[in-house]
Design a protein around this motif. Structure first.
Motif, short mmCIF file in Angstrom:
data_model
loop_
_atom_site.label_atom_id
_atom_site.label_comp_id
_atom_site.label_asym_id
_atom_site.label_seq_id
_atom_site.Cartn_x
_atom_site.Cartn_y
_atom_site.Cartn_z
N LEU A 35 0.80 -1.23 0.00
CA LEU A 35 0.00 0.00 0.00
C LEU A 35 0.84 1.28 0.00
O LEU A 35 0.35 2.35 0.38
N ARG A 36 2.08 1.18 -0.45
CA ARG A 36 2.91 2.37 -0.59
C ARG A 36 2.66 2.98 -1.97
O ARG A 36 2.58 2.27 -2.97
N GLN A 37 2.54 4.30 -2.02
CA GLN A 37 2.33 4.95 -3.30
C GLN A 37 3.51 4.66 -4.23
O GLN A 37 4.67 4.70 -3.81
N ASP A 38 3.21 4.38 -5.48
CA ASP A 38 4.23 3.99 -6.44
C ASP A 38 4.38 5.07 -7.51
O ASP A 38 3.47 5.31 -8.29
N PHE A 39 5.53 5.72 -7.50
CA PHE A 39 5.82 6.75 -8.51
C PHE A 39 6.58 6.18 -9.70
O PHE A 39 7.03 6.92 -10.57
N GLU A 40 6.78 4.85 -9.69
CA GLU A 40 7.45 4.14 -10.78
C GLU A 40 8.84 4.70 -11.08
O GLU A 40 9.31 4.64 -12.22
N GLY A 41 9.50 5.28 -10.09
CA GLY A 41 10.85 5.79 -10.27
C GLY A 41 10.94 7.11 -11.01
O GLY A 41 12.04 7.61 -11.26
N LYS A 42 9.79 7.69 -11.37
CA LYS A 42 9.80 8.93 -12.15
C LYS A 42 10.17 10.13 -11.28
O LYS A 42 10.78 11.09 -11.76
N ILE A 43 9.76 10.10 -10.02
CA ILE A 43 10.12 11.14 -9.06
C ILE A 43 10.47 10.48 -7.74
O ILE A 43 10.06 9.33 -7.50
N PRO A 44 11.23 11.16 -6.87
CA PRO A 44 11.59 10.56 -5.58
C PRO A 44 10.35 10.30 -4.72
O PRO A 44 9.33 10.97 -4.86
N GLN A 45 10.45 9.33 -3.84
CA GLN A 45 9.36 9.05 -2.91
C GLN A 45 9.21 10.22 -1.93
O GLN A 45 10.20 10.84 -1.53
N PHE A 46 7.98 10.49 -1.51
CA PHE A 46 7.72 11.66 -0.69
C PHE A 46 7.98 11.46 0.79
O PHE A 46 8.10 12.44 1.55
N GLU A 47 8.09 10.20 1.26
CA GLU A 47 8.14 9.94 2.70
C GLU A 47 9.29 10.66 3.40
O GLU A 47 9.16 11.06 4.57
N GLN A 48 10.40 10.83 2.71
CA GLN A 48 11.56 11.49 3.34
C GLN A 48 11.25 12.93 3.77
O GLN A 48 11.91 13.47 4.65
N TYR A 49 10.23 13.54 3.14
CA TYR A 49 9.86 14.91 3.50
C TYR A 49 8.68 14.95 4.47
O TYR A 49 8.23 16.02 4.85
N ALA A 50 8.18 13.78 4.86
CA ALA A 50 7.03 13.72 5.76
C ALA A 50 7.44 13.70 7.22
O ALA A 50 6.60 13.85 8.10
N VAL A 51 8.73 13.51 7.48
CA VAL A 51 9.22 13.46 8.84
C VAL A 51 10.16 14.64 9.09
O VAL A 51 10.80 15.14 8.16
N CYS A 52 10.20 15.09 10.32
CA CYS A 52 11.01 16.26 10.67
C CYS A 52 11.71 16.00 12.00
O CYS A 52 11.12 15.43 12.92
N THR A 53 12.97 16.43 12.10
CA THR A 53 13.75 16.25 13.33
C THR A 53 14.32 17.59 13.79
O THR A 53 14.97 18.29 13.00
N CYS A 54 14.08 17.94 15.03
CA CYS A 54 14.57 19.21 15.57
C CYS A 54 16.10 19.19 15.64
O CYS A 54 16.69 18.26 16.20
N PRO A 55 16.78 20.20 15.09
CA PRO A 55 18.24 20.24 15.12
C PRO A 55 18.80 20.57 16.50
O PRO A 55 19.99 20.45 16.74
N SER A 56 17.92 20.97 17.43
CA SER A 56 18.37 21.33 18.77
C SER A 56 18.26 20.16 19.75
O SER A 56 19.24 19.71 20.32
N CYS A 57 17.03 19.63 19.92
CA CYS A 57 16.82 18.58 20.91
C CYS A 57 16.73 17.18 20.30
O CYS A 57 16.74 16.18 21.01
N GLY A 58 16.63 17.10 18.96
CA GLY A 58 16.58 15.80 18.30
C GLY A 58 15.22 15.15 18.25
O GLY A 58 15.09 14.00 17.82
N TYR A 59 14.17 15.87 18.67
CA TYR A 59 12.82 15.31 18.65
C TYR A 59 12.36 15.10 17.21
O TYR A 59 12.49 15.99 16.37
N ALA A 60 11.81 13.92 16.92
CA ALA A 60 11.34 13.60 15.57
C ALA A 60 9.85 13.31 15.57
O ALA A 60 9.33 12.66 16.49
N ASP A 61 9.16 13.77 14.53
CA ASP A 61 7.72 13.55 14.41
C ASP A 61 7.31 13.84 12.96
O ASP A 61 8.13 14.28 12.16
N TRP A 62 6.02 13.60 12.66
CA TRP A 62 5.52 13.99 11.35
C TRP A 62 5.74 15.48 11.15
O TRP A 62 5.53 16.27 12.08
N ALA A 63 6.13 15.89 9.98
CA ALA A 63 6.40 17.31 9.70
C ALA A 63 5.17 18.18 9.96
O ALA A 63 5.30 19.31 10.45
N HIS A 64 3.98 17.64 9.68
CA HIS A 64 2.78 18.47 9.82
C HIS A 64 2.41 18.72 11.28
O HIS A 64 1.55 19.56 11.57
#
Length: 215
Positions: A35-64
């Protein structure tokens, strides 16, 4: 794929920093068997931009989940390996006492990103953790009702992708009577692949559109 620099505020330490996110995600209506969205290699997968990590304390969560701020910041989110960020987010979510479903989805996204990095062993470990939490979510009711069928199907497929072929077949046999025709059809195909000890994903044949596993 348009990547934007978006200023956000960490919900834990309050530090403001610049993050890279996707303002718009195009839905191709194509999914693989996991059930992962398939871009068929035409564009990069979006998941890497869906997560965010604070550069100060290191807390990670969904970007939204980070508050957007227009204030100028000199800090920028570090370029960390996406699957490591999702693992950190899953660990943080468990410590915060979030529900099993939410934690399981973090580990599933970690597995997908590990696939992208060819981190085979990590992907396998993340999938086993995703199965554990998603199965618990079906028991305690934290799995959204409108996604229960998808998760019942998905648990079996994640097991197969992790190389747990016998467990995958046993799970599909148990849930098959509760699956709609489109999920049952896919389950039968995946059981045949499990018989051959094949853990590769295949295209999901929807028949009609259903909802995507949501974060």
């Amino acid at each position: 794929m348009h990547v934007a620099d978006i200023g956000v505020k960490c919900p834990v330490c309050g530090v403001k920093f610049s993050s890279k996110q996707l303002p718009v995600i195009v839905d191709t209506n194509r999914r693989n068997s996991e059930l992962r969205q398939d871009f068929e290699g035409k564009i990069p997968q979006f998941e890497q931009y869906a997560v965010c990590t604070c550069p100060s304390c290191g807390y990670a969560d969904w970007a939204h989940r980070y508050e957007v701020t227009n204030e100028t910041s000199v800090l920028t989110a570090r370029k960390l390996t996406p699957h490591i960020q999702f693992r950190s987010a899953a660990i943080a979510a468990e410590k915060e006492g979030r529900d099993f479903y939410s934690i399981g989805i973090f580990y599933l996204y970690a597995a997908w990103c590990a696939d992208d990095s060819y981190a085979v062993q990590q992907a396998k470990e993340y999938r086993k953790l995703a199965v554990d939490f998603l199965k618990k979510s079906l028991v305690d009711g934290s799995c959204p009702k409108n996604q229960k069928e998808e998760i019942q199907y998905l648990v079996g497929e994640i097991m197969r992708r992790a190389g747990d072929f016998e467990q995958s077949k046993d799970h599909f046999r148990q849930v098959m009577p509760r699956l709609s025709s489109k999920f049952a059809l896919m389950a039968r195909k995946l059981m045949k692949l499990a018989e051959s000890q094949d853990s590769n994903p295949i295209e999901f044949e929807w028949g009609e559109k259903t909802s995507e596993v949501q974060k």
